[in-house]
Motif scaffolding. Structure first.
Motif, mmCIF file in Angstrom:
data_model
loop_
_atom_site.group_PDB
_atom_site.id
_atom_site.type_symbol
_atom_site.label_atom_id
_atom_site.label_comp_id
_atom_site.label_asym_id
_atom_site.label_seq_id
_atom_site.Cartn_x
_atom_site.Cartn_y
_atom_site.Cartn_z
ATOM 1 N N ILE A 26 74.518 -33.677 -37.413
ATOM 2 C CA ILE A 26 75.069 -33.000 -38.595
ATOM 3 C C ILE A 26 74.262 -31.719 -38.809
ATOM 4 N N THR A 77 78.635 -29.076 -40.673
ATOM 5 C CA THR A 77 79.291 -29.205 -39.360
ATOM 6 C C THR A 77 78.974 -30.573 -38.762
ATOM 7 N N ASN A 78 80.027 -31.244 -38.301
ATOM 8 C CA ASN A 78 79.880 -32.508 -37.573
ATOM 9 C C ASN A 78 79.924 -32.177 -36.078
ATOM 10 N N ARG A 79 78.814 -32.336 -35.385
ATOM 11 C CA ARG A 79 78.747 -31.959 -33.974
ATOM 12 C C ARG A 79 79.071 -33.134 -33.035
ATOM 13 N N GLU A 80 79.454 -34.263 -33.615
ATOM 14 C CA GLU A 80 79.757 -35.422 -32.787
ATOM 15 C C GLU A 80 81.265 -35.671 -32.724
ATOM 16 N N LYS A 118 82.734 -38.743 -39.856
ATOM 17 C CA LYS A 118 81.567 -39.193 -40.620
ATOM 18 C C LYS A 118 81.897 -39.184 -42.113
ATOM 19 N N LEU A 146 80.076 -38.685 -45.599
ATOM 20 C CA LEU A 146 78.820 -38.071 -46.050
ATOM 21 C C LEU A 146 78.751 -38.056 -47.572
ATOM 22 N N ILE A 159 84.318 -35.993 -42.971
ATOM 23 C CA ILE A 159 84.418 -34.851 -42.068
ATOM 24 C C ILE A 159 84.828 -35.352 -40.689
ATOM 25 N N ARG A 197 83.762 -33.038 -34.713
ATOM 26 C CA ARG A 197 83.556 -31.628 -34.333
ATOM 27 C C ARG A 197 84.205 -30.655 -35.322
ATOM 28 N N THR A 206 84.054 -28.420 -39.113
ATOM 29 C CA THR A 206 83.170 -27.754 -40.080
ATOM 30 C C THR A 206 83.873 -27.701 -41.427
ATOM 31 N N ASP A 237 74.093 -39.206 -44.437
ATOM 32 C CA ASP A 237 75.068 -39.901 -43.576
ATOM 33 C C ASP A 237 75.138 -41.348 -44.075
#
Length: 687
Positions: A473, A496-499, A503, A505, A533, A536, A538, A569
């Motif tokens: 994150i 931003t969720n980079r996975e 998620k 939050l 979110i 991947r 934002t 998270d």
């Protein structure tokens, strides 16, 4: 024939002070610089002077047993290492009295102080001693042999002769230029600066030792650094960061050094209430410039106050984003000190030049509240064993910041920031009213400044101050425009969720008022919500804090806010923090000069202070206009301005000195608890 008889002596104050570049300095004595000759005229009666029959001996007394006897020689060159007196000419005057011109020379290693000059005339029949008067001897940055010699004429003009300046405050992304009048040419100020040396504990306890040490600017700097604050002595200023200034002056109300130094002198050396870091530094700059030591005021943004010497500053936050007052370490949004130019033979080769001196009483140095001189080169080279106080200043510009999220005494998350402290170090650019970035003189690793400074249209203390959690994150805070008193604060939180998985939050945003030198106080605004979110993705959430929610009841000039967001998270319980500290600027006053390009000494001029009220309410307060060398006394008036109304306040002034001068105005608003400022530099020309 009549005996040789001394009639009178002319110390040629005007001519000598012009040659010594001390013209304009106001003193009850002749003012000279060391390492340079000065000429006096002696009128006498009787027969012509005959060195075989008359012996002339000057006695130059610093105090009590500290004196030197200097016989007048008929010719030769002055010795660079000792006092000398050489007869320049001896000629009859038209009115039958006779005139002698004698050139006296002081070595460049002479002590700074007030000297008394005597002349002994020894003839065949008598010995007569004459008291000729006093002179004040200063350092000489124009003399190569002097330990304060500064090769740059531009820097000499700026750091010795200039009596106006700017102090930089605020935050790295929103710098406030604060005008200051150093006032070293104001009536009696030089004499007060000399008195400051005399009131020091060093002089009081061992006068002889103190006077002998006053040949060294390193020693003088340490004495002045201690004497500008009143922690250990009868110093000039008392510090106060409490917000309560009822029994004194709010530090933000000072605009020049003369009022402070005169108040100290006129109250039998009782400390003046009150000062904060920029006031301490500005007064020290005045004293050092008056003594002939080149000095400039420097601001360090995000300045670490490391109380335990471990080069680490720990900041603690609650899981709701509230900054906690735990521990003694702190980061000042800005801290102001001075740099003075001098040789450092005690440090070996390579450490001459700018030295940090800090009169703000933070920590003791050899048992006294003072700091420096710390060679800037030693700070740059991380020579933390070098005297004086290099480790403390090094930490102020280089300490690591550990941000810790806590709950019930347990650490939930930790983050380390190696770039925040010493984000920008700056001073006034010589010969202009602009800022000069000197960060690279202190720090080897230059950070990516673009992330710290505002762009033209988007302002945020550290731009997108982003953090990335281990689970992927990322979060950042960004102000959408420069906050101005009276307007709402608008900012975005970007996550931003980079996975590749969604998620859930929880977002906690917290805003606290703060003073520039300490952790913030209570929360004045907060927002808490949950959000989902996608993979991947934002998400940007816009927030707005209305003026009424951050408006203070008490007047504050440095209107600072600590803004923080904690993202939690919900599944992993991991947390991520992003924070931002910024100042809320006040609108500016405008000053216009009627004939700006033809301001002439001793001729009346008109300046007009204007301000259009941008607020939705009428504002009222006290308008003060001041200008060293322009106005003999401050002009003060009460004003009330309706919404959208424009105030126009004309002020008549008669310039008393040539050169660059500054007219500055301040309007302290009563109902909006803020201060508005404006300044105008004026080039006063000869008639």
């Amino acid at each position: 024939m009549d005996e040789f008889t001394l009639r009178n002596v002319n110390l040629q104050q005007v001519q000598n002070q012009i040659r010594h570049r001390t013209d304009g300095l106001s003193s009850s004595t002749l003012v000279l610089r060391r390492g340079q000759s000065f000429t006096i005229l002696m009128n006498y009666d009787g027969r012509p002077f005959d060195p075989l029959k008359e012996k002339l001996v000057f006695r130059i007394v610093l105090a009590g047993p500290l004196f030197v006897e200097v016989p007048v020689s008929m010719s030769g060159q002055p010795s660079p290492s000792q006092w000398s007196a050489i007869l320049e000419r001896s000629a009859p005057a038209p009115n039958a009295s006779r005139t002698m011109s004698v050139s006296l020379f002081s070595p460049a290693s002479s002590s700074v102080g007030v000297y008394t000059l005597h002349l002994r005339v020894e003839t065949r029949l008598s010995v007569k001693t004459h008291l000729l008067g006093q002179f004040t001897l200063l350092c000489n940055p124009w003399c190569q042999a002097d330990s304060v010699f500064l090769p740059s004429e531009d820097l000499r003009d700026e750091c010795i002769r200039n009596d106006i300046g700017l102090l930089f405050k605020g935050s790295p992304g929103s710098i406030v230029s604060r005008p200051w009048s150093f006032d070293q040419y104001e009536k009696g100020i030089l004499d007060i600066c000399m008195k400051l040396l005399q009131m020091s504990p060093q002089y009081q306890s061992d006068m002889r030792k103190d006077l002998l040490n006053r040949n060294n600017p390193v020693y003088i700097g340490r004495v002045i650094s201690a004497m500008v604050n009143c922690q250990d002595d009868k110093g000039v200023l008392m510090g106060n960061w409490s917000g309560n200034y009822n029994d004194g002056v709010n530090p933000s109300n000072w605009s020049g050094s003369a009022d402070i130094l005169r108040t100290w002198s006129e109250t039998q050396f009782r400390p003046v209430k009150y000062g904060q870091c920029w006031v301490f530094a500005a007064v020290m700059c005045t004293v050092m410039r008056a003594l002939g030591i080149p000095t400039r005021v420097v601001t360090n943004f995000n300045s670490a106050h490391d109380t335990n010497g471990n080069m680490v500053i720990e900041e603690f936050y609650s899981e709701m984003g509230k900054k906690l007052s735990i521990g003694r370490d702190s980061i000042w949004n800005f801290h102001v000190w001075v740099e003075s130019w001098m040789k450092r033979p005690d440090l070996g080769q390579g450490y001459d030049g700018w030295q940090v001196l800090d009169p703000t009483p933070q920590e003791q140095s050899a048992g006294i509240y003072r700091c420096g001189p710390a060679a800037v080169k030693a700070i740059y080279e991380q020579k933390v064993n070098a005297p004086y106080d290099v480790p403390f200043v090094y930490a102020e510009v280089n300490a690591d910041v550990h941000s810790i999220i806590m709950r019930d005494g347990k650490i939930l998350a930790t983050d380390v920031d190696k770039k925040r402290v010493g984000a920008l170090i700056c001073t006034k650019r010589p010969g202009s009213m602009l800022m000069q970035d000197i960060t690279s003189e202190y720090k080897t690793e230059m950070m990516d400044r673009s992330s710290r400074m505002f762009s033209a249209d988007v302002r945020g203390g550290e731009g997108a101050n982003g953090r990335v959690a281990p689970q992927g994150i990322a979060v950042s805070l960004q102000l959408l425009k420069a906050p101005v008193v009276g307007e709402n604060i608008i900012f975005n939180v970007t996550i931003t969720n980079r996975e590749a998985i969604p998620k859930l939050l929880r977002k906690h945003v917290n805003a606290q008022n703060k003073e520039y030198n300490r952790n913030p106080t209570g929360t004045f605004w907060e927002a808490h919500d949950d959000l989902e979110i996608g993979p991947r993705k934002t998400v940007t959430v816009k927030h707005e804090i209305i003026f009424k929610e951050y408006m203070q009841k008490e007047f504050m000039e440095d209107y600072l806010v600590n803004l923080a967001v904690v993202i939690e998270d919900m599944k992993s319980q991991e947390r991520l923090l992003a924070s931002e500290e910024f100042n809320i600027c006040s609108p500016a006053l405008n000053i216009q000069i009627q004939n700006e390009n033809s301001v002439i000494i001793n001729m009346q001029q008109v300046a007009t202070v204007t301000f259009t009220n941008p607020f939705n309410v009428a504002v009222s307060g006290e308008l003060t206009i001041a200008g060293s060398g322009l106005l003999e006394e401050k002009v003060q008036m009460r004003v009330t301005i309706q919404p959208r109304e424009t105030m126009r306040s004309p002020v008549r002034f008669i310039p008393m000195m040539t050169g660059a001068k500054m007219l500055h105005a301040s309007l302290v608003l009563m109902n909006l608890s803020t201060v508005l400022r404006g300044f105008k530099t004026i080039n006063v020309q000869e008639a």
